[in-house]
Design a protein around this motif. Sequence first.
Motif, PDB file in Angstrom:
ATOM      1  N   LEU A 279     -27.407 -77.383  -6.672  1.00 53.79           N
ATOM      2  CA  LEU A 279     -28.165 -78.384  -5.930  1.00 53.79           C
ATOM      3  C   LEU A 279     -29.624 -78.344  -6.362  1.00 53.79           C
ATOM      4  N   PHE A 280     -30.226 -79.522  -6.506  1.00 54.33           N
ATOM      5  CA  PHE A 280     -31.649 -79.618  -6.816  1.00 54.33           C
ATOM      6  C   PHE A 280     -32.401 -80.021  -5.550  1.00 54.33           C
ATOM      7  N   LYS A 281     -33.590 -79.445  -5.358  1.00 57.16           N
ATOM      8  CA  LYS A 281     -34.315 -79.651  -4.105  1.00 57.16           C
ATOM      9  C   LYS A 281     -35.784 -79.973  -4.376  1.00 57.16           C
ATOM     10  N   ASP A 282     -36.360 -80.713  -3.456  1.00 55.64           N
ATOM     11  CA  ASP A 282     -37.784 -81.017  -3.520  1.00 55.64           C
ATOM     12  C   ASP A 282     -38.312 -81.122  -2.098  1.00 55.64           C
TER      13      ASP A 282
ATOM     14  N   VAL B  52     -30.223 -84.687   9.077  1.00 57.15           N
ATOM     15  CA  VAL B  52     -29.807 -85.006   7.705  1.00 57.15           C
ATOM     16  C   VAL B  52     -29.351 -86.458   7.646  1.00 57.15           C
ATOM     17  N   SER B  53     -29.718 -87.156   6.575  1.00 58.26           N
ATOM     18  CA  SER B  53     -29.195 -88.492   6.343  1.00 58.26           C
ATOM     19  C   SER B  53     -29.316 -88.835   4.862  1.00 58.26           C
ATOM     20  N   GLY B  54     -29.003 -90.088   4.525  1.00 59.62           N
ATOM     21  CA  GLY B  54     -28.907 -90.456   3.125  1.00 59.62           C
ATOM     22  C   GLY B  54     -30.022 -91.306   2.577  1.00 59.62           C
TER      23      GLY B  54
ATOM     24  N   GLN C 287     -37.602 -81.282  11.316  1.00 64.33           N
ATOM     25  CA  GLN C 287     -37.313 -81.264   9.887  1.00 64.33           C
ATOM     26  C   GLN C 287     -36.224 -82.291   9.572  1.00 64.33           C
ATOM     27  N   THR C 288     -36.377 -82.998   8.467  1.00 62.04           N
ATOM     28  CA  THR C 288     -35.370 -83.964   8.052  1.00 62.04           C
ATOM     29  C   THR C 288     -35.080 -83.799   6.570  1.00 62.04           C
ATOM     30  N   ILE C 289     -33.817 -83.923   6.211  1.00 70.44           N
ATOM     31  CA  ILE C 289     -33.380 -83.757   4.822  1.00 70.44           C
ATOM     32  C   ILE C 289     -32.705 -85.031   4.357  1.00 70.44           C
ATOM     33  N   ALA C 290     -33.181 -85.574   3.247  1.00 72.04           N
ATOM     34  CA  ALA C 290     -32.599 -86.774   2.654  1.00 72.04           C
ATOM     35  C   ALA C 290     -31.723 -86.377   1.477  1.00 72.04           C
ATOM     36  N   VAL C 291     -30.452 -86.732   1.549  1.00 67.75           N
ATOM     37  CA  VAL C 291     -29.505 -86.425   0.474  1.00 67.75           C
ATOM     38  C   VAL C 291     -29.404 -87.648  -0.434  1.00 67.75           C
ATOM     39  N   LEU C 292     -29.750 -87.475  -1.689  1.00 64.13           N
ATOM     40  CA  LEU C 292     -29.859 -88.594  -2.610  1.00 64.13           C
ATOM     41  C   LEU C 292     -28.596 -88.789  -3.449  1.00 64.13           C
ATOM     42  N   ALA C 293     -28.371 -90.029  -3.839  1.00 59.18           N
ATOM     43  CA  ALA C 293     -27.244 -90.381  -4.708  1.00 59.18           C
ATOM     44  C   ALA C 293     -27.723 -90.584  -6.137  1.00 59.18           C
ATOM     45  N   HIS C 294     -28.817 -89.927  -6.490  1.00 67.28           N
ATOM     46  CA  HIS C 294     -29.417 -90.058  -7.811  1.00 67.28           C
ATOM     47  C   HIS C 294     -30.316 -88.858  -8.045  1.00 67.28           C
ATOM     48  N   GLY C 295     -30.943 -88.795  -9.220  1.00 65.20           N
ATOM     49  CA  GLY C 295     -31.821 -87.686  -9.537  1.00 65.20           C
ATOM     50  C   GLY C 295     -33.157 -87.765  -8.823  1.00 65.20           C
TER      51      GLY C 295
ATOM     52  N   GLY D 280     -37.396 -82.494   3.134  1.00 67.86           N
ATOM     53  CA  GLY D 280     -37.348 -82.741   1.703  1.00 67.86           C
ATOM     54  C   GLY D 280     -36.087 -83.444   1.258  1.00 67.86           C
ATOM     55  N   PHE D 281     -35.874 -83.405  -0.057  1.00 67.59           N
ATOM     56  CA  PHE D 281     -34.772 -84.109  -0.685  1.00 67.59           C
ATOM     57  C   PHE D 281     -33.825 -83.116  -1.350  1.00 67.59           C
ATOM     58  N   ILE D 282     -32.532 -83.451  -1.297  1.00 67.54           N
ATOM     59  CA  ILE D 282     -31.495 -82.645  -1.943  1.00 67.54           C
ATOM     60  C   ILE D 282     -30.597 -83.576  -2.749  1.00 67.54           C
ATOM     61  N   THR D 283     -30.195 -83.131  -3.929  1.00 65.95           N
ATOM     62  CA  THR D 283     -29.261 -83.907  -4.740  1.00 65.95           C
ATOM     63  C   THR D 283     -28.497 -82.995  -5.685  1.00 65.95           C
ATOM     64  N   GLU D 284     -27.323 -83.419  -6.086  1.00 64.99           N
ATOM     65  CA  GLU D 284     -26.574 -82.677  -7.105  1.00 64.99           C
ATOM     66  C   GLU D 284     -26.763 -83.311  -8.485  1.00 64.99           C
ATOM     67  N   PHE D 285     -27.469 -84.429  -8.541  1.00 65.40           N
ATOM     68  CA  PHE D 285     -27.575 -85.188  -9.777  1.00 65.40           C
ATOM     69  C   PHE D 285     -28.804 -84.782 -10.590  1.00 65.40           C
ATOM     70  N   TRP D 286     -28.677 -84.867 -11.907  1.00 60.07           N
ATOM     71  CA  TRP D 286     -29.765 -84.501 -12.805  1.00 60.07           C
ATOM     72  C   TRP D 286     -30.948 -85.441 -12.616  1.00 60.07           C
ATOM     73  N   HIS D 287     -32.111 -85.053 -13.099  1.00 55.76           N
ATOM     74  CA  HIS D 287     -33.378 -85.678 -12.709  1.00 55.76           C
ATOM     75  C   HIS D 287     -33.445 -87.183 -12.960  1.00 55.76           C
ATOM     76  N   ASP D 288     -32.788 -87.667 -14.029  1.00 57.71           N
ATOM     77  CA  ASP D 288     -32.894 -89.090 -14.358  1.00 57.71           C
ATOM     78  C   ASP D 288     -31.617 -89.877 -14.070  1.00 57.71           C
TER      79      ASP D 288
END
Length: 365
Positions: free
Chosen positions: A103-106, A148-150, A169-177, A198-206
């Motif tokens: 997982l990638f996080k910001d 948590v939401s999208g 605290q709120t976490i946005a799960v992204l469908a992109h990098g 912050g943001f969480i995603t499994e997708f690569w940066h671009d």
Amino acid sequence: MNSEKLLAMLRLQATKNIGAVLAKKLITATGSVTQVFREKRNNLHKINGIGTHVTQHLFDEDNLKRAEKELNYIQQNNLDFSYFLDADYPQYLKHCIDAPILLFKDGNIQLNNDKIISIVGTRNMSSYGRDFCNQLVEDLKEHNPIIVSGFAYGVDICAHTAAIKNNLQTIAVLAHGLDEIYPKTHKKYMHQVNENGGFITEFWHDEPPVRENFLKRNRIVAGLSKATIIIESAKKGGSLVTADIANSYHRDVFALPGRASDVYSKGCNNLIKNNQAHLLTSAEDIVTMLNWDLPRASIPIQSKLFVDLNDNEQKIHDYLQQNGKQLLDVIALKCNLPTYQLASILVQMELKGVIKPLPGKMFEV
């Protein structure tokens, strides 16, 4: 984490026909993520579910080049990430068999609070849904939950902004990098989300926000949380997929009822009617169902049972005692035991009355 290990994870993520489940199976069978790419192909073929259709892509040079490029980006930009066996990987998500290996996080994400709920629903929310969502989050404030939401239109962004207004605290799960943003109009909320979570995603940066990514994203939204709340949905929609996934993870699902004639209440009404969600009328329903109103008891962990256990059985028992009910594959990973061997051990432990099996290949003390 060393570069070789991270590169191996990225290569697995880049490999066609290998999803999270097969990736974890490979890691478990070979002993480590780096060993996957050192293992002989004949040995890999002996692993259940791993055939030539998988290994022909596993050692693809193009995947290696892509992984090296992404590794370089991660290191140059000091990108934050979590491996599924790391201590900082989200605990609820770790229990999901198909959770991403990486997982990638910001942002400023702190997951030390176990009161985590997902709030999702239609992009076409009504004033009824918006008012309820805002009031719900405000009423839950005293329990300090993580929301948590999208990060999509409608219910998603309403849940995020309601959390921010209430200093939650709120976490946005992204469908992109992390280098992308969708929808573009929500760019104005990015700083506030980063400051309050912050943001969480499994997708690569671009990685762009393509259609299939949103369905993959939904399992993370459901898996991160103790419970998923659906606020308005048509008869069909992505939030219903998230509810279905949450149910498959044995998590609580709540749905806001609406008038039978309202298009964007039909999905919620059907969830309730089919016993796929709890009826949600106020914050108190969540507090009561999730036992947030009860003081947490300090329960001493029994270090040794009165029955005789061998070393592997004791290891499994201690892990389940500390972590509660777990999936078969998760137990195998955490106790460093091959799945086929673990299955036999669990049977013996069940016969001894030490553990009991649960639906969905789960076990508990």
